[in-house]
Design an enzyme around this catalytic site. Structure first.
Site, short mmCIF file in Angstrom:
data_model
loop_
_atom_site.label_atom_id
_atom_site.label_comp_id
_atom_site.label_asym_id
_atom_site.label_seq_id
_atom_site.Cartn_x
_atom_site.Cartn_y
_atom_site.Cartn_z
N SER A 75 0.84 -1.21 0.00
CA SER A 75 0.00 0.00 0.00
C SER A 75 0.86 1.24 0.00
O SER A 75 2.02 1.21 0.43
CB SER A 75 -0.87 0.01 1.26
OG SER A 75 -1.55 1.24 1.39
N TYR A 133 -2.42 -0.81 10.77
CA TYR A 133 -2.45 -1.28 9.37
C TYR A 133 -1.23 -0.80 8.59
O TYR A 133 -0.59 -1.56 7.86
CB TYR A 133 -3.74 -0.77 8.72
CG TYR A 133 -3.85 -0.99 7.23
CD1 TYR A 133 -4.34 -2.19 6.71
CD2 TYR A 133 -3.48 0.01 6.32
CE1 TYR A 133 -4.45 -2.38 5.34
CE2 TYR A 133 -3.58 -0.17 4.96
CZ TYR A 133 -4.07 -1.36 4.47
OH TYR A 133 -4.18 -1.54 3.11
P1 NAD Z 1 -11.26 -6.14 -0.13
O1 NAD Z 1 -12.08 -5.97 1.07
O2 NAD Z 1 -11.94 -6.38 -1.41
O3 NAD Z 1 -10.20 -7.30 0.05
C1 NAD Z 1 -9.65 -7.67 1.29
C2 NAD Z 1 -9.92 -9.15 1.42
O4 NAD Z 1 -9.14 -9.66 2.51
C3 NAD Z 1 -11.35 -9.50 1.72
O5 NAD Z 1 -12.10 -9.67 0.55
C4 NAD Z 1 -11.21 -10.79 2.52
O6 NAD Z 1 -11.52 -11.89 1.68
C5 NAD Z 1 -9.75 -10.86 2.87
N1 NAD Z 1 -9.55 -11.12 4.31
C6 NAD Z 1 -9.49 -10.22 5.31
N2 NAD Z 1 -9.29 -10.86 6.47
C7 NAD Z 1 -9.20 -12.18 6.19
C8 NAD Z 1 -8.99 -13.34 6.97
N3 NAD Z 1 -8.80 -13.27 8.30
N4 NAD Z 1 -8.98 -14.55 6.33
C9 NAD Z 1 -9.18 -14.64 5.00
N5 NAD Z 1 -9.37 -13.56 4.22
C10 NAD Z 1 -9.38 -12.36 4.81
O7 NAD Z 1 -10.35 -4.84 -0.21
P2 NAD Z 1 -9.10 -4.45 -1.11
O8 NAD Z 1 -8.96 -3.01 -0.88
O9 NAD Z 1 -9.19 -4.98 -2.46
O10 NAD Z 1 -7.89 -5.15 -0.37
C11 NAD Z 1 -6.97 -5.96 -1.05
C12 NAD Z 1 -5.57 -5.53 -0.69
O11 NAD Z 1 -5.37 -4.20 -1.13
C13 NAD Z 1 -5.25 -5.53 0.79
O12 NAD Z 1 -3.97 -6.07 0.99
C14 NAD Z 1 -5.24 -4.07 1.15
O13 NAD Z 1 -4.42 -3.80 2.24
C15 NAD Z 1 -4.69 -3.48 -0.12
N6 NAD Z 1 -4.90 -2.06 -0.31
C16 NAD Z 1 -6.15 -1.54 -0.46
C17 NAD Z 1 -6.30 -0.18 -0.66
C18 NAD Z 1 -7.65 0.43 -0.85
O14 NAD Z 1 -7.75 1.67 -0.83
N7 NAD Z 1 -8.70 -0.30 -1.05
C19 NAD Z 1 -5.17 0.65 -0.68
C20 NAD Z 1 -3.93 0.08 -0.52
C21 NAD Z 1 -3.80 -1.26 -0.34
#
Ligand code: NAD
Ligand code: MG
Length: 310
Positions: A202, A215
């Site tokens: 991130s 986080y």
């Molecule tokens: P998202 O909610 O679609 O995906 C996160 C997923 O993590 C969930 O769908 C869930 O299936 C999984 N998860 C969480 N806890 C879990 C557990 N204990 N066991 C199994 N699965 C679990 O959101 P996203 O934003 O697509 O996140 C995906 C990645 O992107 C993450 O690593 C997040 O840190 C990163 N990210 C997101 C953003 C943003 O703004 N959305 C920014 C930077 C990084």
């Protein structure tokens, strides 16, 4: 009916990636409707619905016959990668939490619609034994493994460190730091030279927000392990890279305890003036997975709408 990849190549898509498009205006910008969901949230209940490339991603056989496991593959960046990988010819296993079954069903249908094998393995990554079983089941049901996308994460905002309980801190560390460690250890014995590990990190790794004390430090850890592990696994012919998103419209954001005011303006502070959609990062995951990216390892690729540093 199976998805006809050949037809796909010639049919103009709804959002044609080849067309000249203004990155400021092609996707929704703030203000957004007030909304919040209980953790972990569902993409299908968000307004507007995130765009994971369902109607736009067109493959050209870049991952033909490859076998991928994607954690958090039900929604967000994981779903975008799952759709793209399948349309590029890969068979895909996705992991997610049991509460996310409705989102996961949609992804399974999309993978199968591309004529590829979809494997759905729900379960909680905070459990080391489950992480081992997840890899074994994926290997067994896909008939091997050569792409691991460690993408799942937990994010809960807190105005003050004083509001973060040990239990919540532990859940974030287990999901974001321990689970990738357990998954990668379980996967390595199965990964042949040419395989790729991709971790979603991130912008928070390098530009942490005050309300993401716990986080943000897990994402610094992710960026760090990408760089150390890449050097370690180069000797096995395994590449390790990271993807660093900026603010992306996903369930993590609407179920992460952010204030309504912040969500209403989500992504508005980036130079492009809007949040990214998960599908806008799909091509980066494909590049890092495919053999065309064979000289890239230990790198972090950003897609942040003009924010920060990867
Ligand atoms: P998202 O909610 O679609 O995906 C996160 C997923 O993590 C969930 O769908 C869930 O299936 C999984 N998860 C969480 N806890 C879990 C557990 N204990 N066991 C199994 N699965 C679990 O959101 P996203 O934003 O697509 O996140 C995906 C990645 O992107 C993450 O690593 C997040 O840190 C990163 N990210 C997101 C953003 C943003 O703004 N959305 C920014 C930077 C990084
Ligand atoms: Mg989800």
């Amino acid at each position: 009916m199976p998805h006809d990849a050949t037809n796909d190549l010639i049919r103009p898509a709804k959002h044609d990636a080849a067309a000249l498009r203004d990155p400021r205006t092609i996707f929704p910008a703030p203000p957004f409707e007030k909304q919040s969901q209980p953790w972990p949230g569902l993409a299908r209940d968000m307004t507007p619905k995130p765009d994971h490339g369902e109607d736009s991603y067109r493959g050209s056989g870049r991952l033909l016959g490859r076998k991928a496991l994607i954690t958090g593959g039900d929604s967000g960046m994981g779903r975008a990668a799952a759709i793209a990988f399948a349309r590029e010819g890969a068979d895909v296993a996705i992991n997610y939490l049991p509460d996310e079954e409705p989102d996961a069903r949609e992804v399974v249908a999309l993978i199968e619609g591309s004529g590829r094998t979809a494997v759905a393995i729900p379960g909680d990554l905070r459990d080391e034994a489950f992480c081992g079983r997840l890899v074994e089941q994926a290997v067994e049901q896909l008939g091997g493994l050569d792409i691991l996308v460690s993408n799942a994460a937990r994010q809960q905002t807190a105005e003050s460190i004083l509001d973060i309980t040990t239990e919540s801190f532990d859940a974030t560390m287990k999901t974001n730091i321990y689970a990738p460690f357990w998954l990668i250890k379980a996967a390595i014995p199965h990964l042949q030279p040419g395989s790729a590990i991709i971790a979603t990190t991130s912008e928070q790794a390098t530009v942490p927000s005050p309300e993401l004390y716990d986080y943000a430090q897990t994402k610094a850890a992710t960026t760090s392990f990408v760089r150390s592990l890449a050097q370690q696994l180069a000797g096995r012919g395994i590449r390790v890279n990271g993807v660093a998103p900026g603010p992306i419209w996903t369930p993590l954001q609407v179920s992460g305890g952010a204030t309504m005011e912040k969500l209403e303006q989500f992504g508005g502070q980036t130079p492009l003036g809007r949040p990214g959609q998960p599908g806008e990062l799909a091509g980066i995951y494909v590049l890092l997975a495919e053999s065309g990216g064979s000289y890239a390892t230990g790198q972090v690729y950003g897609a942040m709408g003009g924010n920060g540093l990867p």
